[in-house]
Write a protein that holds these residues in place. Structure first.
Motif, PDB file in Angstrom:
ATOM      1  N   GLU A 155       0.819  -1.211   0.000  1.00 57.07           N
ATOM      2  CA  GLU A 155       0.000   0.000   0.000  1.00 57.07           C
ATOM      3  C   GLU A 155       0.856   1.265   0.000  1.00 57.07           C
ATOM      4  O   GLU A 155       0.690   2.144  -0.861  1.00 57.07           O
ATOM      5  N   THR A 156       1.778   1.379   0.953  1.00 55.00           N
ATOM      6  CA  THR A 156       2.567   2.612   1.040  1.00 55.00           C
ATOM      7  C   THR A 156       3.474   2.780  -0.170  1.00 55.00           C
ATOM      8  O   THR A 156       3.667   3.903  -0.660  1.00 55.00           O
ATOM      9  N   ASP A 157       4.026   1.687  -0.677  1.00 52.74           N
ATOM     10  CA  ASP A 157       4.856   1.776  -1.877  1.00 52.74           C
ATOM     11  C   ASP A 157       4.032   2.293  -3.056  1.00 52.74           C
ATOM     12  O   ASP A 157       4.490   3.145  -3.825  1.00 52.74           O
ATOM     13  N   SER A 158       2.800   1.823  -3.194  1.00 47.87           N
ATOM     14  CA  SER A 158       1.941   2.252  -4.298  1.00 47.87           C
ATOM     15  C   SER A 158       1.511   3.708  -4.136  1.00 47.87           C
ATOM     16  O   SER A 158       1.464   4.464  -5.109  1.00 47.87           O
ATOM     17  N   TYR A 179       8.633   9.324   4.662  1.00 50.61           N
ATOM     18  CA  TYR A 179       7.275   8.839   4.453  1.00 50.61           C
ATOM     19  C   TYR A 179       7.132   7.398   4.944  1.00 50.61           C
ATOM     20  O   TYR A 179       6.203   7.069   5.682  1.00 50.61           O
ATOM     21  N   PHE A 180       8.045   6.539   4.526  1.00 48.70           N
ATOM     22  CA  PHE A 180       7.977   5.144   4.964  1.00 48.70           C
ATOM     23  C   PHE A 180       8.165   5.030   6.473  1.00 48.70           C
ATOM     24  O   PHE A 180       7.460   4.250   7.138  1.00 48.70           O
ATOM     25  N   ALA A 181       9.102   5.800   7.031  1.00 45.53           N
ATOM     26  CA  ALA A 181       9.348   5.733   8.476  1.00 45.53           C
ATOM     27  C   ALA A 181       8.130   6.206   9.265  1.00 45.53           C
ATOM     28  O   ALA A 181       7.775   5.609  10.294  1.00 45.53           O
ATOM     29  N   GLU A 182       7.478   7.266   8.801  1.00 45.00           N
ATOM     30  CA  GLU A 182       6.295   7.776   9.502  1.00 45.00           C
ATOM     31  C   GLU A 182       5.192   6.732   9.567  1.00 45.00           C
ATOM     32  O   GLU A 182       4.523   6.577  10.590  1.00 45.00           O
ATOM     33  N   ASN A 183       4.995   6.011   8.485  1.00 45.04           N
ATOM     34  CA  ASN A 183       3.856   5.101   8.404  1.00 45.04           C
ATOM     35  C   ASN A 183       4.066   3.770   9.106  1.00 45.04           C
ATOM     36  O   ASN A 183       3.122   2.977   9.209  1.00 45.04           O
ATOM     37  N   VAL A 184       5.262   3.535   9.602  1.00 45.53           N
ATOM     38  CA  VAL A 184       5.514   2.320  10.380  1.00 45.53           C
ATOM     39  C   VAL A 184       4.579   2.249  11.583  1.00 45.53           C
ATOM     40  O   VAL A 184       4.113   1.170  11.973  1.00 45.53           O
ATOM     41  N   ARG A 199      13.151   3.785   1.697  1.00 45.80           N
ATOM     42  CA  ARG A 199      13.004   3.373   0.300  1.00 45.80           C
ATOM     43  C   ARG A 199      13.831   2.120   0.006  1.00 45.80           C
ATOM     44  O   ARG A 199      13.353   1.172  -0.629  1.00 45.80           O
ATOM     45  N   ALA A 200      15.061   2.106   0.484  1.00 47.29           N
ATOM     46  CA  ALA A 200      15.931   0.950   0.239  1.00 47.29           C
ATOM     47  C   ALA A 200      15.379  -0.297   0.911  1.00 47.29           C
ATOM     48  O   ALA A 200      15.398  -1.392   0.330  1.00 47.29           O
ATOM     49  N   ALA A 201      14.876  -0.153   2.138  1.00 47.35           N
ATOM     50  CA  ALA A 201      14.346  -1.307   2.865  1.00 47.35           C
ATOM     51  C   ALA A 201      13.090  -1.854   2.197  1.00 47.35           C
ATOM     52  O   ALA A 201      12.887  -3.070   2.132  1.00 47.35           O
ATOM     53  N   VAL A 202      12.248  -0.965   1.687  1.00 45.70           N
ATOM     54  CA  VAL A 202      11.038  -1.402   0.983  1.00 45.70           C
ATOM     55  C   VAL A 202      11.411  -2.137  -0.302  1.00 45.70           C
ATOM     56  O   VAL A 202      10.851  -3.198  -0.617  1.00 45.70           O
ATOM     57  N   ASP A 203      12.361  -1.595  -1.052  1.00 51.29           N
ATOM     58  CA  ASP A 203      12.785  -2.253  -2.290  1.00 51.29           C
ATOM     59  C   ASP A 203      13.336  -3.645  -2.008  1.00 51.29           C
ATOM     60  O   ASP A 203      13.039  -4.613  -2.730  1.00 51.29           O
ATOM     61  N   ALA A 208      12.581  -9.764  -1.663  1.00 51.88           N
ATOM     62  CA  ALA A 208      12.644 -10.945  -0.808  1.00 51.88           C
ATOM     63  C   ALA A 208      11.319 -11.706  -0.767  1.00 51.88           C
ATOM     64  O   ALA A 208      11.310 -12.945  -0.677  1.00 51.88           O
ATOM     65  N   ILE A 209      10.183 -10.996  -0.862  1.00 49.13           N
ATOM     66  CA  ILE A 209       8.891 -11.664  -0.698  1.00 49.13           C
ATOM     67  C   ILE A 209       8.361 -12.239  -2.007  1.00 49.13           C
ATOM     68  O   ILE A 209       7.409 -13.027  -2.023  1.00 49.13           O
ATOM     69  N   ARG A 210       8.979 -11.929  -3.105  1.00 51.92           N
ATOM     70  CA  ARG A 210       8.423 -12.321  -4.405  1.00 51.92           C
ATOM     71  C   ARG A 210       8.198 -13.826  -4.561  1.00 51.92           C
ATOM     72  O   ARG A 210       7.208 -14.241  -5.186  1.00 51.92           O
ATOM     73  N   PRO A 211       9.063 -14.695  -4.003  1.00 58.36           N
ATOM     74  CA  PRO A 211       8.786 -16.140  -4.129  1.00 58.36           C
ATOM     75  C   PRO A 211       7.473 -16.577  -3.482  1.00 58.36           C
ATOM     76  O   PRO A 211       6.952 -17.653  -3.812  1.00 58.36           O
ATOM     77  N   GLU A 212       6.898 -15.787  -2.577  1.00 61.53           N
ATOM     78  CA  GLU A 212       5.635 -16.141  -1.928  1.00 61.53           C
ATOM     79  C   GLU A 212       4.418 -15.772  -2.777  1.00 61.53           C
ATOM     80  O   GLU A 212       3.298 -16.197  -2.469  1.00 61.53           O
ATOM     81  N   LEU A 213       4.613 -14.982  -3.819  1.00 65.86           N
ATOM     82  CA  LEU A 213       3.484 -14.449  -4.582  1.00 65.86           C
ATOM     83  C   LEU A 213       3.060 -15.411  -5.676  1.00 65.86           C
ATOM     84  O   LEU A 213       3.875 -16.160  -6.225  1.00 65.86           O
TER      85      LEU A 213
END
Length: 299
Positions: A155-158, A179-184, A199-203, A208-213
């Motif tokens: 959601e936040t990335d989008s 922005y990302f830190a605030e929404n934690v 931004r780097a942590a979200v990327d 990392a999560i893509r194999p679950e999708l």
């Protein structure tokens, strides 16, 4: 243009402006009493007027596009998809889902602390009833911290992608990290853990999560229900078509490919052009809204 002609044009356009604003309020539920955006003196809520979140969440046009993109990305996780499939009437109420999301974001961003906590508690209460079993026998639970982190990051990335493309491409990397830190705080209060805060942590998280999708027949059905969602009148149907095209174009290439929406590079150029025009019209129509005034004050 002399004053008389200006006044004539303004009077002619006002009904059109009010009609657009009314349709937006109907879709988002703004002003229907479901949320309280008043803040007691000295209470800035979870973020406050100096936050990047007030700026990003204050632009309805980019949030609408980003929110639709978020729903498309979120459904790629089997557990997130199962929650929608097993516990909602998504085929008939996709607009209701969008409205509830818009109200949650508005209330937790601009409301006082008590209102934000009320909305978060309400979502947690709903999540208590959302659980079941995937087709492979795996149990899922909407309160699963890992799943909540996925929903939050998608959601936040989008939202931020939409803001960068359609409102402020020059937003600094430092402000993107803010922005990302605030929404934690919202994600953690909902029960998420290990929430990426830059931004780097979200990327890195999204890699990392893509194999679950996954993309399967259920995903296709929900995707089609979203992109073909009927809207109440011709004006909003045109806005809806542009929104879907822009949201599809906004998706990361890997997500667009997984969703079977790839190969639309030429259409993407047209979508961006149309969406920028749509954004200008919507900002004009919503010029007096509280969120737009807030966003302007912070730019």
């Amino acid at each position: 243009m002399n004053f008389t002609r200006f006044q004539y044009v303004a009077n002619f356009m006002n009904p059109f402006r009010h009609a657009i604003a009314a349709q937006v309020r109907a879709i988002t539920g703004a002003g229907d009493g479901a949320i309280d955006l008043r803040r007691p003196p000295g209470d800035d809520g979870l973020f406050g007027p100096g936050s990047v979140s007030w700026r990003v969440h204050g632009d309805f046009s980019s949030m609408m596009i980003g929110g639709t993109a978020a729903l498309l990305v979120q459904m790629l996780h089997p557990a997130a998809l199962a929650g929608v499939w097993d516990h909602s009437n998504f085929r008939r109420d996709m607009l209701g889902r969008l409205k509830r999301t818009a109200q949650f974001i508005a209330g937790t961003t601009y409301g006082g602390t008590a209102e934000a906590e009320r909305l978060i508690d309400h979502v947690r209460h709903i999540h208590d009833r959302v659980h079941g079993t995937l087709s492979d026998g795996t149990r899922y639970d909407a309160n699963d911290p890992h799943l909540l982190t996925w929903i939050h990051v998608a959601e936040t990335d989008s939202f931020l992608r939409g803001y960068l493309r359609y409102r402020d491409p020059g937003l600094s990397r430092a402000d993107q990290d803010r922005y990302f830190a605030e929404n934690v705080v919202v994600a953690q209060r909902l029960g998420a853990i290990d929430v990426p805060d830059s931004r780097a942590a979200v990327d890195a998280y999204l890699v990392a999560i893509r194999p679950e999708l996954r993309f399967d027949d259920r995903t296709r059905t929900v995707r089609d229900a979203l992109v073909r969602q009927p809207l109440p009148n011709p004006l909003m149907r045109s806005v809806g078509a542009l929104n879907i095209a822009a949201a599809t174009d906004l998706l990361p290439p890997w997500a667009r490919t997984m969703l079977g929406l790839g190969g639309r590079e030429r259409a993407g150029v047209a979508a961006r052009t149309g969406a920028r025009g749509m954004a200008q019209v919507l900002r004009w129509a919503l010029n007096g809204s509280a969120s737009e005034k807030t966003a302007r004050a912070q730019r």
